[in-house]
Design an enzyme around this catalytic site. Sequence first.
Site, PDB file in Angstrom:
ATOM      1  N   HIS A  63      49.183  49.118  37.090  1.00 44.29           N
ATOM      2  CA  HIS A  63      49.224  47.741  37.232  1.00 44.29           C
ATOM      3  C   HIS A  63      48.670  46.668  36.545  1.00 44.29           C
ATOM      4  CE1 HIS A  63      48.156  44.748  40.702  1.00 44.29           C
ATOM      5  NE2 HIS A  63      49.364  44.756  40.686  1.00 44.29           N
TER       6      HIS A  63
ATOM      7  N   HIS B  10      48.751  36.654  36.040  1.00 43.77           N
ATOM      8  CA  HIS B  10      48.811  36.928  37.307  1.00 43.77           C
ATOM      9  C   HIS B  10      48.752  35.771  38.164  1.00 43.77           C
ATOM     10  CE1 HIS B  10      48.067  37.894  41.433  1.00 43.77           C
ATOM     11  NE2 HIS B  10      48.726  38.876  41.356  1.00 43.77           N
TER      12      HIS B  10
END
Length: 305
Positions: free
Chosen positions: A56, A98
Site C-alpha cells: 500500500h 495521497h
Amino acid sequence: MSARVAAATTAALLGAGALALPSATAHAADQTSAPTSTRASAQTSASHDRPLVVAHRGASAYAPENTFAAIDKAADMGFRWVENDVQRTKDGELVIMHDDTLKRTTNVEQLFPDRAPWKVADFTAAEIARLDAGSWFAPKYAGQRVPTLKQYMNRVSRNHQSLVFEFKKPELYPGIEKQGLAVLRKTGWLDRHHVKSKLVIQSFSADSVKTVHKLRPDIKTGFLGTPAVADLPAYAKFSDQINSTHTSISREYVAAIHSLKGPHRKRLEIFTWTVNDAAAAQRVAGFGVNGIITNTPDVVRKAIS
C-alpha cells in the site's frame, strides 16, 4: 486510499463529461537513479501469493509512502504489486500523493509558510518538485521527492513491478482519467501485456471507474467501497473488483461478490484494505479475498503462508 468507506455516496453512476488533455509541464527527470539490481525477486517471489499481497503506497510501514523509496523497499522485500495515489498540480502535472494537501508528508509549511492550506491543486509541479517528502518519516529519507506520474511509472517498470493505480479525489480534477491514461500509454503501460496482467485502476468514485471503463474497456478496474449486496450487479457492469475495507466485509459478502461476473465476464474479485496485522490477514484470507492491500506486506505474507 483513505480509511473511509465510500458506499452511499456513489449511488449515481452517471458518465463523466468532456475530459481535458494534459498540459505540457517541464519537470525534472527521475530524481534518483534506479538501483543497479533488476529486483527479479519482485517479479517472481510474490507472483504466486494467494491472496495477492499488494504493498500500500509502497511498503509504507518501512519507507515514506508514495515515494521511490517505498516502492523500492517493496521490491527489495520481494513484492511485485504496489498501490499508489494520483492527483494533479495547479499547472496540470499528475503527481503521486495521497492527501489533497501537501502538509502531512512534505515540508511544504516550511518552504511556503503563507500558502495554507497547502492543497496539491494550488501548487505547480516545479514547486512540488522542491519539497522534501521523506524527512517526516525518518531522517535517513531526507531528500525523497514527490514523483510525477511519469517518473513513478518508469520506476515501477524498472523494478519489474505491477500496479494498483488509484485516481484520488477525481471530482477535484475534471478529466484526470483521460490524462492519466495518456501518461500510462506514453510510459508503455497500456500494451496488451501490462493491461492483461500488471495493472488495475481503482477509485472511490463510481463515476471515475465508469469513465475509465468507457475509455479503455480492456483495463481491469476496481471500485473502492462496500456497496449493498443488492447493488453489486450494477457495479459489476463496469468494475472487475469491489475493493472494500477489511472491517466492513464478511465471508458472506465476499461470496456475494464472487457469485457475480464483471465486465470482462470473469468472476468479480475483491482486494481488501488496509490489513496490517497477522490476525486480520488470516481472517480475510479465510473469507477467500483475492488480494490484501497492506502497509506491512511482509507481515501479511508470513501470516497467510
